[in-house]
Enzyme design. Sequence first.
Site, PDB file in Angstrom:
ATOM      1  N   LYS A  78      70.434  39.631  32.497  1.00 16.87           N
ATOM      2  CA  LYS A  78      70.832  39.861  31.103  1.00 16.87           C
ATOM      3  C   LYS A  78      69.689  39.462  30.172  1.00 16.87           C
ATOM      4  O   LYS A  78      69.037  38.438  30.385  1.00 16.87           O
ATOM      5  CB  LYS A  78      72.072  39.027  30.793  1.00 16.87           C
ATOM      6  CG  LYS A  78      72.623  39.212  29.385  1.00 16.87           C
ATOM      7  CD  LYS A  78      73.840  38.317  29.163  1.00 16.87           C
ATOM      8  CE  LYS A  78      74.467  38.555  27.800  1.00 16.87           C
ATOM      9  NZ  LYS A  78      75.640  37.682  27.575  1.00 16.87           N
ATOM     10  N   SER A 153      79.654  40.172  26.221  1.00 16.46           N
ATOM     11  CA  SER A 153      78.371  40.718  25.842  1.00 16.46           C
ATOM     12  C   SER A 153      77.481  41.086  27.036  1.00 16.46           C
ATOM     13  O   SER A 153      76.495  41.811  26.862  1.00 16.46           O
ATOM     14  CB  SER A 153      77.630  39.714  24.956  1.00 16.46           C
ATOM     15  OG  SER A 153      77.408  38.510  25.657  1.00 16.46           O
ATOM     16  N   SER A 177      81.793  36.162  28.094  1.00 16.36           N
ATOM     17  CA  SER A 177      80.897  37.305  28.283  1.00 16.36           C
ATOM     18  C   SER A 177      80.450  37.608  29.704  1.00 16.36           C
ATOM     19  O   SER A 177      79.790  38.622  29.927  1.00 16.36           O
ATOM     20  CB  SER A 177      79.667  37.147  27.401  1.00 16.36           C
ATOM     21  OG  SER A 177      80.001  37.498  26.086  1.00 16.36           O
TER      22      SER A 177
HETATM   23  N1  GLN Z   1      82.927  37.736  22.387  1.00 18.35           N
HETATM   24  C1  GLN Z   1      82.563  36.374  22.220  1.00 18.35           C
HETATM   25  C2  GLN Z   1      81.602  36.240  21.065  1.00 18.35           C
HETATM   26  O1  GLN Z   1      81.253  37.225  20.504  1.00 18.35           O
HETATM   27  C3  GLN Z   1      81.953  35.841  23.486  1.00 18.35           C
HETATM   28  C4  GLN Z   1      80.527  36.154  23.645  1.00 18.35           C
HETATM   29  C5  GLN Z   1      79.881  35.428  24.795  1.00 18.35           C
HETATM   30  O2  GLN Z   1      80.534  34.881  25.678  1.00 18.35           O
HETATM   31  N2  GLN Z   1      78.571  35.428  24.793  1.00 18.35           N
HETATM   32  O3  GLN Z   1      81.205  35.193  20.689  1.00 18.35           O
END
Ligand code: GLN
Length: 483
Positions: A78, A153, A177
């Site tokens: 990632k 994400s 995410s």
């Molecule tokens: N959707 C959550 C956020 O936008 C989680 C994102 C993540 O785990 N990086 O913060």
Amino acid sequence: MELHALTVHEARELLRKREITAVELTQAILERTSLIDGKIKSYLNLAPEAALEQAGQADALLNSGSRAPLLGIPVAIKDVISARGLPTTCGSRILKGYQPPYDSTAVTRLREAGAIILGKTNTDEFAMGSSTENSQYFTTHNPWDTSRVPGGSSGGSAAAVAAGEASFALGSDTGGSVRQPAALCGVVGLRPTYGRISRYGLVAYASSLDQIGPITKDVTDAALVLSVIAGHDPQDSTSLVGPAPDYTRALIPEVRGMRIGLPQEYFASGMDREVESRVREAISLLESLGAKVEEVSLPHTRYSLPTYYLIAPSEASANLARYDGVKYGYSADGKDAWQLIRRTRGQGFGPEVKRRIMLGTYALSAGYYDAYYLQAQKVRTLIKQDFDRALEKFDVLVAPTSPEAAFPIGEKKKDPLEMYMADIFVLAQPLAGIPAISIPCGFAGELPVGMQIMGRPGDEEKILQVAYTYEQASEWHKMRPPV
Ligand code: GLN
């Protein structure tokens, strides 16, 4: 035999027996990627030449009898995780062109284990989002239905693994995410206990929540990869002390007598009926294998979303202060320092990142700190105590990973609150610091559904054992998308 479809452990066996070479495996995956990535768009950056060079070296080592645990296995990373020699953009324009001069500890350990770095995968900008639609470059498409999101994400990583564009991948999980995109793409995503995997070289979003996690085709692979990248790192002061165990020893197909709690708040009204049915069927299967299943209440669950969206943006607003057009990446013109900083941040950050910075700055400002940030920290403790209490009685807790299967691209983009709701079941575990894994447990229509198994802090073994037992008794992990 389709090499791109192999799990890590299957590929490893064939590589060790020298029935396939690392170059063949890498080439097959690169060919597959060049064929389908125009549709899926998993990768922000692919490094085929470097990958093939690493594969050649891996073959030489394999020939000389090396048994490094991931020798010759291609991995996607990632794009919030630093890897030397490759750009790290975090899906943001503000880091366009930035190349970290060092490897993150997770990548160092992958390299030492012999893994082949294929490239960097798409992500919501600075990992803020649930669909990869917040990437400033492009949106990744779900391999099961390309009109839908892969989740986020870490959507690029999950889509890459599901579609056979990598043998496995790394993601990061601040508020779901790793687990949510794994669920939406029909693969396995593991978020370890906070501190189990070093955050050194992981670009900071919300430091008290951020954890790297493996995204894999099955539970065995998750245990294998975790064993390689977990363990103490003096470069990360929040890293847990002591070496990580060999997690593959937890792969025992047995749940007899195990106590499984179903947090009733995770089976709330409003969730997709089919998703709920699949998860309940999976739980019945665990019950039929001898687990004792009982309902439990985590009363502060409903505060996890507001708590998360105060703490994560607060930490983000501090962490993202470093992007000023001087130290990293993009730099706008300006007649003085202030104008340069203002323009760089104004042009470099996308709307969701700006929203979070404003929210966090507000929550931390004098006069509001006590009412918002401090209050959120107190509620965070209550959420953690809910889990402590439940996990005294139960070995693991089981729930859906996401309230719905993959949603159409564009559906939630306009409404941030609706997007935040996509992570409603995956926010509390990071706040509590506990480990959780998402595994495939069936389909809603044509779309994969994920089941989440949560455990005590430091007890990755238990969640892996339950996940493995379920997997051995089901076929879902063998399904591959039509793409
Ligand atoms: N959707 C959550 C956020 O936008 C989680 C994102 C993540 O785990 N990086 O913060």
